[in-house]
Design a protein around this motif. Structure first.
Motif, short mmCIF file in Angstrom:
data_model
loop_
_atom_site.label_atom_id
_atom_site.label_comp_id
_atom_site.label_asym_id
_atom_site.label_seq_id
_atom_site.Cartn_x
_atom_site.Cartn_y
_atom_site.Cartn_z
N LEU A 188 4.08 15.85 5.69
CA LEU A 188 5.44 15.35 4.08
C LEU A 188 5.57 14.54 5.19
N LEU A 189 6.56 14.60 5.98
CA LEU A 189 7.99 13.98 6.34
C LEU A 189 7.06 12.38 7.37
N ARG A 190 6.20 13.00 7.96
CA ARG A 190 5.63 12.20 8.56
C ARG A 190 5.18 11.10 8.10
N GLY A 191 3.85 11.51 6.98
CA GLY A 191 3.95 10.35 6.19
C GLY A 191 4.25 9.41 4.50
N CYS A 192 5.91 9.60 4.97
CA CYS A 192 6.76 9.15 3.62
C CYS A 192 8.28 9.22 4.90
N PHE A 213 0.84 -1.28 0.15
CA PHE A 213 0.00 -0.24 -0.25
C PHE A 213 0.75 1.58 -0.03
N PHE A 214 2.00 1.05 0.16
CA PHE A 214 2.99 2.51 -0.11
C PHE A 214 4.22 1.98 -1.42
N PRO A 215 3.92 1.78 -2.76
CA PRO A 215 4.98 0.86 -3.47
C PRO A 215 5.52 2.69 -3.82
N PRO A 216 6.40 2.08 -4.46
CA PRO A 216 7.94 3.33 -5.04
C PRO A 216 7.17 4.30 -5.41
N SER A 217 6.23 3.98 -6.31
CA SER A 217 5.82 5.66 -7.32
C SER A 217 5.37 6.73 -6.06
N LYS A 218 4.24 6.04 -4.79
CA LYS A 218 3.86 6.81 -4.06
C LYS A 218 5.18 7.40 -3.28
N ARG A 239 8.58 12.20 -1.93
CA ARG A 239 9.36 12.76 -2.00
C ARG A 239 9.52 13.95 -3.16
N ASN A 240 9.20 13.82 -4.39
CA ASN A 240 8.99 15.62 -4.90
C ASN A 240 8.50 16.87 -4.25
#
Length: 217
Positions: free
Chosen positions: A152-156, A118-123, A128-129
């Motif tokens: 945003l930092l917590r989300g990734c 549910f958190f693929p590399p594309s996400k 990051r962008n």
């Protein structure tokens, strides 16, 4: 006749291979029982697998809930493995039910497969962008910008940006008024300070929520 029997046997619906994907270690503790209260807490905030849902946040919530109750002589990871299915619904539950039988042996296995699904590399690339291109909005206070940046930092959490990179990105995203304010609090160039000092200055300033330093047009 034998061939007919064999064909009939082969066409019968299977009655085996119904094992779950998650293997829960045998629990030998006496009087072990999952209370309804704990089960209800787990089910109160289920993960459906929607694009806007955060699987990292779901794992953090699930860990917090399941750590509220301790069972004597029962590893906490066994409780997590037992309950995780109940924290899923919709597409997320279907995903887990389609995983190969007995393919998830540990809690780390489960977290890894869940996050990667549910958190693929594309996400990761998109987030990051977003972090790299972060900009304070025209009518956004310093506190609101800092709070949004941290979301945003917590989300990734696996963004890979160092603390220095994060602080540099945030500082350069601010309007000139807020940059001047940080420089003033630092007694010079804000970015000349050590990261921990910079973070203290930012957090101190972010507490003043009423300060609305808007961009100058």
């Amino acid at each position: 006749m034998m061939n007919n029997v064999l064909m009939a046997h082969l066409l019968e619906a299977p009655t085996r291979c119904y094992e779950d994907a998650i293997v829960v270690p045998e629990i030998t503790a006496n009087n072990f029982e999952i209370k309804h209260g704990l089960l209800n807490l787990v089910q109160n905030k289920q993960f459906f697998g929607h694009d806007k849902e955060d699987p990292h946040a779901h794992i953090r919530y699930f860990n917090k809930i399941t750590s509220t109750m301790k069972f004597p002589n029962v590893p906490s990871t066994s409780v997590k493995l037992m309950l995780f299915l109940f924290s899923l619904e919709g597409a997320a539950r279907i995903w887990l039910e389609k995983e190969p039988p007995q393919s998830i042996l540990t809690w780390d296995d489960l977290v890894s497969k869940f996050i990667n699904k549910f958190f693929p590399p594309s996400k990761t690339t998109n987030l990051r962008n977003e972090i790299t291109r972060f900009q304070q909005k025209f009518d956004e206070t310093f506190y609101e910008a800092w709070d949004r940046f941290n979301d945003l930092l917590r989300g990734c959490p696996h963004h890979g940006f160092s603390e220095l990179h994060q602080l540099d990105t945030f500082y350069n995203s601010l309007n000139s008024n807020d940059q001047d304010s940080l420089n003033s609090a630092a007694g010079g160039n804000f970015l000349d300070k050590m990261p921990r000092e910079c973070l203290k200055i930012i957090e101190s300033k972010s507490k003043v929520r009423q300060s609305r330093s808007k961009a100058i047009v």
